[in-house]
Design a protein around this motif. Structure first.
Motif, PDB file in Angstrom:
ATOM      1  N   UNK A  70     -16.006   1.663  13.516  1.00 50.85           N
ATOM      2  CA  UNK A  70     -14.954   1.582  14.534  1.00 50.85           C
ATOM      3  C   UNK A  70     -13.655   1.020  13.975  1.00 50.85           C
ATOM      4  N   UNK A  71     -13.783   0.082  13.043  1.00 50.74           N
ATOM      5  CA  UNK A  71     -12.584  -0.590  12.521  1.00 50.74           C
ATOM      6  C   UNK A  71     -12.861  -1.004  11.086  1.00 50.74           C
ATOM      7  N   UNK A  72     -11.870  -0.787  10.212  1.00 54.93           N
ATOM      8  CA  UNK A  72     -12.017  -1.249   8.829  1.00 54.93           C
ATOM      9  C   UNK A  72     -10.760  -2.008   8.426  1.00 54.93           C
ATOM     10  N   UNK A  73     -10.949  -2.956   7.518  1.00 54.53           N
ATOM     11  CA  UNK A  73      -9.830  -3.792   7.073  1.00 54.53           C
ATOM     12  C   UNK A  73      -9.646  -3.656   5.571  1.00 54.53           C
ATOM     13  N   UNK A  74      -8.389  -3.488   5.147  1.00 58.85           N
ATOM     14  CA  UNK A  74      -8.029  -3.533   3.723  1.00 58.85           C
ATOM     15  C   UNK A  74      -7.083  -4.714   3.541  1.00 58.85           C
ATOM     16  N   UNK A  75      -7.192  -5.347   2.371  1.00 55.39           N
ATOM     17  CA  UNK A  75      -6.464  -6.592   2.154  1.00 55.39           C
ATOM     18  C   UNK A  75      -5.733  -6.510   0.816  1.00 55.39           C
ATOM     19  N   UNK A  76      -4.431  -6.710   0.826  1.00 54.73           N
ATOM     20  CA  UNK A  76      -3.698  -6.878  -0.438  1.00 54.73           C
ATOM     21  C   UNK A  76      -3.063  -8.257  -0.395  1.00 54.73           C
ATOM     22  N   UNK A  77      -3.688  -9.214  -1.060  1.00 55.31           N
ATOM     23  CA  UNK A  77      -3.148 -10.573  -1.102  1.00 55.31           C
ATOM     24  C   UNK A  77      -3.196 -11.068  -2.534  1.00 55.31           C
ATOM     25  N   UNK A  78      -2.656 -12.257  -2.744  1.00 55.65           N
ATOM     26  CA  UNK A  78      -2.541 -12.799  -4.101  1.00 55.65           C
ATOM     27  C   UNK A  78      -3.899 -12.830  -4.804  1.00 55.65           C
ATOM     28  N   UNK A  79      -4.951 -13.245  -4.097  1.00 53.20           N
ATOM     29  CA  UNK A  79      -6.245 -13.386  -4.752  1.00 53.20           C
ATOM     30  C   UNK A  79      -7.122 -12.133  -4.625  1.00 53.20           C
ATOM     31  N   UNK A  80      -6.805 -11.281  -3.656  1.00 57.35           N
ATOM     32  CA  UNK A  80      -7.620 -10.070  -3.486  1.00 57.35           C
ATOM     33  C   UNK A  80      -6.697  -8.871  -3.267  1.00 57.35           C
ATOM     34  N   UNK A  81      -6.064  -8.420  -4.356  1.00 59.06           N
ATOM     35  CA  UNK A  81      -5.061  -7.350  -4.205  1.00 59.06           C
ATOM     36  C   UNK A  81      -5.687  -5.959  -4.260  1.00 59.06           C
ATOM     37  N   UNK A  82      -5.889  -5.342  -3.118  1.00 58.16           N
ATOM     38  CA  UNK A  82      -6.450  -3.997  -3.059  1.00 58.16           C
ATOM     39  C   UNK A  82      -5.328  -2.980  -2.850  1.00 58.16           C
ATOM     40  N   UNK A  83      -5.041  -2.157  -3.870  1.00 61.11           N
ATOM     41  CA  UNK A  83      -3.929  -1.201  -3.757  1.00 61.11           C
ATOM     42  C   UNK A  83      -4.163  -0.121  -2.722  1.00 61.11           C
ATOM     43  N   UNK A  84      -5.333  -0.113  -2.096  1.00 64.80           N
ATOM     44  CA  UNK A  84      -5.559   0.840  -1.008  1.00 64.80           C
ATOM     45  C   UNK A  84      -4.463   0.698   0.049  1.00 64.80           C
ATOM     46  N   UNK A  85      -3.953  -0.528   0.249  1.00 68.41           N
ATOM     47  CA  UNK A  85      -2.906  -0.733   1.266  1.00 68.41           C
ATOM     48  C   UNK A  85      -1.675   0.103   0.925  1.00 68.41           C
ATOM     49  N   UNK A  86      -1.259   0.079  -0.326  1.00 65.01           N
ATOM     50  CA  UNK A  86      -0.099   0.882  -0.724  1.00 65.01           C
ATOM     51  C   UNK A  86      -0.449   2.371  -0.712  1.00 65.01           C
ATOM     52  N   UNK A  87      -1.634   2.711  -1.167  1.00 64.99           N
ATOM     53  CA  UNK A  87      -2.064   4.111  -1.251  1.00 64.99           C
ATOM     54  C   UNK A  87      -2.091   4.757   0.134  1.00 64.99           C
ATOM     55  N   UNK A  88      -2.372   3.962   1.158  1.00 73.25           N
ATOM     56  CA  UNK A  88      -2.531   4.500   2.512  1.00 73.25           C
ATOM     57  C   UNK A  88      -1.287   4.369   3.379  1.00 73.25           C
ATOM     58  N   UNK A  89      -0.309   3.548   2.930  1.00 73.88           N
ATOM     59  CA  UNK A  89       0.879   3.323   3.768  1.00 73.88           C
ATOM     60  C   UNK A  89       2.198   3.344   2.993  1.00 73.88           C
ATOM     61  N   UNK A  90       2.140   3.144   1.671  1.00 75.73           N
ATOM     62  CA  UNK A  90       3.365   2.998   0.898  1.00 75.73           C
ATOM     63  C   UNK A  90       3.881   1.573   0.839  1.00 75.73           C
ATOM     64  N   UNK A  91       3.251   0.660   1.553  1.00 77.61           N
ATOM     65  CA  UNK A  91       3.751  -0.725   1.556  1.00 77.61           C
ATOM     66  C   UNK A  91       3.485  -1.383   0.200  1.00 77.61           C
ATOM     67  N   UNK A  92       4.544  -1.842  -0.480  1.00 85.28           N
ATOM     68  CA  UNK A  92       4.356  -2.341  -1.837  1.00 85.28           C
ATOM     69  C   UNK A  92       4.095  -3.837  -1.932  1.00 85.28           C
TER      70      UNK A  92
END
Lengths: 375, 375
Positions: A20-42
């Motif tokens: 139903x819901x999934x979370x991706x996280x791009x932070x200093x300690x857990x940088x998952x580039x999926x956030x940029x890949x899916x939205x462009x947010x750098x």
């Protein structure tokens, strides 16, 4: 493929898996580039993908810097991370309310979530089924990302052109003596890549003159010391363009060399040619890496690192190219990866040769022109 | 304090807690500087601290690059990570054999261990009590590291001198017009810090001219665009010396300014002075951060980031200085941390003022001389 098309691919997977819901996280300690890949947010932020009660898919981006997101990001909704005191659990709770997610639904969080934090999630979301696993949506994204689409291959063509221009310029300036220290070489790359439109470096440039080239990753990464004087000097760098990283290693050689040094070079070149000849659709990367290990082993040498790795939004990503039992990656058209055999000897110095390879339906393309350069 | 003395401090804590073996991990995805803090090893690797059957303490370092470790690291034993195919679980199993750890003993692994990996540990080490927790040995190290010892304070004095030299040089070259683009400014710092003995940058330099200074962290970090032209320009950089990072932010101001821009500057300087005046032994950092938030709030502004953070082997470490319920850090002598109030406005630009502060028994020392510079 647009960001929306990428997200749609995931929504289909989520529907099949009843997520139903999934979370991706791009932070200093857990940088998952999926956030940029899916939205462009750098920048830093969280991304939620989910379905509402009517089964309609929706993306909610929670960026640290809302001003940067307003410029670069494409998502259905934006809420500043500051609203949640930059706490992922608080943001996730709000997302559940926002999507009106039914109790008992499956909610997936990143598989890199630390165990103690995972316990907090489970406790706070007692009414939901919290998934934190390998083999879930995050690994699915990793697998999608390992095969580049047309836009990404286009980016790599431009990026490889820039990388190759710099390789040629470096050879010229090192031959002429204009660049004679590790620092001068590294700063030349820093400056020149940005002039050509790069975002910056993919990773800290490693420049090691003959006294330091025995280190896989020299420490410090570069110094004011001599580069490309007598012996073996290694230069490992990557440029970042539109989020994507190239990764090449050149060895600069100035003679006269010892027989042991000549042997390191010959073996490295031989290993590189062998690996390249083995690349093809359907080939297990473990097989290639094992062949290189055997070649070195027969010469009573050993390589202290993997043969290569995928490149993309990360400097190291899928597929792995290593000789290890748990590596089951198989090469597919669209994959872009490095081949980087190297040998290191505290007495003789080190050498490494690394290029970026694109496998297409039709052929094996060596995108970059790194080489062993004899001065 | 020597590496051995630091380890001895931990052995005492381990004995009290009846911990037989603990693991620290510095790798690409989970870089814990405890490894360097306890051994001097500057690269990837694992560190095991444990007791043998006779109760004798021992340190076992498992470095990725054994040649680098042989030069820099101090530990009782060294085994190359390649022996374990760079798999932490395999290395941990060998360490248990090496220390001859009794079955049923407590073994602590990093609290950042992902949940799925934690399950693998538990399954493989069924005969041991595997701990993965906040509040354990890793947090203990973080707490030790938050209070710097004499050697570390000495390093910070040298590092601050170098940082201040660069701040003065930057002001001079920007005033004279020698440095007029974001890229020129950033590369000047890159080059000059290494000439003065730094290992490199503590983090990627952020240089944002007036068009881009509204971003907390501009994207890209720097470009070829103008710097210090009319309006507000932000320069945030840190140097790395002997492993330790400084972290300062200057705002360069060129008029004429709008009233709104003047107000951003005035409020930021006022917030900085307020925060500095509140620093002292025994003060809860939350109190200081809350006072700054109130000051900004009264002016109908808000700061989208924390007031500051500890610095050391990491650019961001304990203590936190943020206005958040879960922040219970209290200032102690020996702590070194930043104060960095800032305000950001897409229309007006941004400003931030950040310095590194050392609290001693006797006084509050502002180690660095970053400032708002009116051109």
């Amino acid at each position: 493929m647009s960001y929306e098309e990428r997200r749609n691919k995931l929504y289909r997977w989520m529907a099949e898996e009843r997520l139903s819901l999934v979370m991706f996280e791009y932070t200093e300690t857990r940088p998952d580039p999926a956030v940029r890949w899916l939205t462009g947010h750098p920048g830093d932020g969280l991304l939620f993908l989910g379905f509402d009660r009517q089964g309609k898919s929706h993306s909610l981006l929670v960026p640290w810097d809302i001003n940067i997101a307003l410029i670069y990001a494409q998502a259905d909704s934006l809420v500043a991370y500051a609203e949640f005191e930059r706490q992922p659990l608080k943001a996730l709770k709000r997302a559940l309310g926002y999507f009106n997610t039914p109790l008992g639904s499956k909610v997936e969080i990143p598989p890199v979530t630390p165990y103690p934090l995972f316990l907090n999630y489970v406790e706070a979301l007692i009414d939901f089924e919290v998934l934190c696993r390998n083999g879930g949506i995050h690994q699915e994204v990793e697998t999608f990302r390992a095969v580049k689409d047309e836009e990404e291959i286009g980016i790599y063509r431009t990026l490889s052109d820039i990388t190759n221009e710099l390789i040629d310029a470096l050879e010229q300036h090192i031959r002429s003596g204009d660049l004679s220290t590790e620092g001068a070489v590294a700063l030349f790359i820093e400056a020149e890549c940005r002039k050509r439109g790069c975002e910056g470096m993919g990773f800290e440039t490693l420049a090691a003159g003959p006294q330091r080239s025995f280190g896989i990753h020299p420490f410090p990464a570069y110094t004011g010391g001599d580069f490309a004087t007598r012996g073996l000097s290694i230069l490992d760098f990557g440029l970042k363009y539109a989020g994507y990283t190239s990764d090449v290693t050149l060895t600069f050689v100035r003679g006269p060399l010892s027989r042991a040094q000549e042997r390191l070079l010959t073996l490295t070149e031989r290993a590189y040619r062998l690996a390249l000849a083995m690349v093809g659709e359907g080939i297990a990367t473990k097989t290639i890496a094992a062949a290189v290990d055997t070649l070195f082993g027969n010469a009573k040498k050993s390589m202290p690192h993997a043969l290569g790795h995928g490149i993309g939004l990360e400097a190291h990503e899928a597929p792995a190219l290593r000789n290890r039992a748990d590596n089951d990656w198989v090469l597919k058209p669209g994959m872009i990866f490095t081949l980087e055999p190297g040998l290191y000897d505290p007495a003789q110095g080190g050498c490494r040769l690394e290029n970026d390879i694109l496998l297409t339906e039709a052929e094996v393309e060596v995108l970059t022109h790194a080489r062993i350069i004899r001065l």
